[in-house]
Design an enzyme around this catalytic site. Structure first.
Site, short mmCIF file in Angstrom:
data_model
loop_
_atom_site.label_atom_id
_atom_site.label_comp_id
_atom_site.label_asym_id
_atom_site.label_seq_id
_atom_site.Cartn_x
_atom_site.Cartn_y
_atom_site.Cartn_z
N SER A 4 -10.79 -22.08 1.70
CA SER A 4 -9.39 -22.17 1.29
C SER A 4 -9.00 -20.96 0.42
CB SER A 4 -9.14 -23.49 0.58
OG SER A 4 -7.76 -23.78 0.54
N ASP A 28 -7.99 -26.14 6.98
CA ASP A 28 -8.62 -25.90 5.68
C ASP A 28 -10.04 -26.46 5.62
OD1 ASP A 28 -9.19 -25.87 2.82
OD2 ASP A 28 -7.04 -25.63 2.54
#
Length: 290
Positions: free
Chosen positions: A56, A168
């Site tokens: 991320s 993600d």
């Protein structure tokens, strides 16, 4: 196009180094500024990083640093970022927003480079949203990989890479330690930005969603955090996740947490060196005793 000057060539000054150190940068949204502070403290204390992995926001910072972009330039650009500057409206069946701007940010620094071209070995963690499996990207376009790793499911549109729809990486490994050992790291250092039970009292839909993400992140972080030799844990608990106007506070907390961890990192380096010398001596003895 590159926004800030020339790439640096990772000029670590003479001192105590550990080229076998792998550094894992976790997800953490706006708290990602802390990663830059951590890297600054490690650099000032002559702790050399040999391998990088990121999930991320950690993937964004790791990618830029692995390609030799200076911490000053990364920090300067990070301080300019806001939710609106890294996303654009793209209502579709798979997400509300596009994070194409994050890809353009990466390309603004390093162009259309591939992961395997990085100065430091780099791994970016994503999630295959169709299978739920972890996908570790070690090759291919860097900007696209970072976009995938930062695509929060349900908010950002997934990124298609190698026929997989990727989102993600926090869903599967928010603190991305597992790629480092596979890459050859002998010492694993993790930078954990997860709140670990420091949740906010939900006062509306947004806070409920943010709490849900934090709870999910904690669950998978606690599963693998013990793999790390050293864990750096910035704790800016007094700073709201939504207070994007205070990036300096995250940076300073990251720097502080890393500075406190320096003695433990040096101790771990020395222990690893002793073990390496002992192993080499045993091999030498074995060779001459044949």
């Amino acid at each position: 196009m590159r926004w800030f000057g020339k790439k640096r060539q990772l000029p670590f000054p003479p001192g105590e180094v550990g080229s076998g150190i792998g550094l894992a940068l976790s997800g953490g949204a706006a708290r990602g500024m802390a990663h830059i502070g951590v890297l600054k403290a490690l650099q000032e204390n002559h702790i050399e990083i040999g391998f990088l992995s990121g999930t991320s926001i950690g993937a964004l910072v790791a990618a830029l640093y692995a390609f030799g972009i200076s911490l000053e330039d990364i920090r300067r650009k990070a301080e300019e970022l806001s939710w609106s500057s890294i996303s654009s409206l793209k209502i579709s069946r798979s997400g509300l927003l596009s994070n194409q701007e994050i890809g353009e940010l990466v390309e603004g620094f390093i162009g259309s480079a591939n992961i395997e071209d990085a100065t430091l070995p780099l791994a970016i963690v994503t999630t295959d949203i169709a299978s739920g499996k972890k996908v570790i990207l070690r090759s291919g376009n860097v900007a696209r990989a970072v976009r995938a790793s930062t695509s929060v499911p349900g908010i950002f549109v997934p990124v298609k890479i190698n026929e997989k729809l990727l989102v993600d990486g926090f869903l599967v490994e928010n603190l991305p330690l597992s790629p480092l050992r596979e890459m050859g790291a002998t010492i694993l250092v993790g930078v954990n930005l997860a709140r670990l039970k420091e949740y906010r009292e939900p006062s509306g839909m947004i806070n409920i969603i943010l709490n849900a993400f934090d709870i999910a992140i904690d669950a998978n972080t606690l599963l693998n955090i013990e793999e790390a030799d050293v864990v750096i844990t910035p704790r800016p608990s007094e700073i709201s996740l939504l207070e994007s106007a205070r990036p300096a506070a995250f940076y300073e907390e990251g720097y502080r947490a890393a500075a406190l961890a320096i003695p433990e990192i040096r101790k771990t380096i020395r222990r690893s060196q002793r073990q390496g010398f002992a192993s080499a001596w045993q091999r030498i003895k074995g060779f001459f005793s044949r």
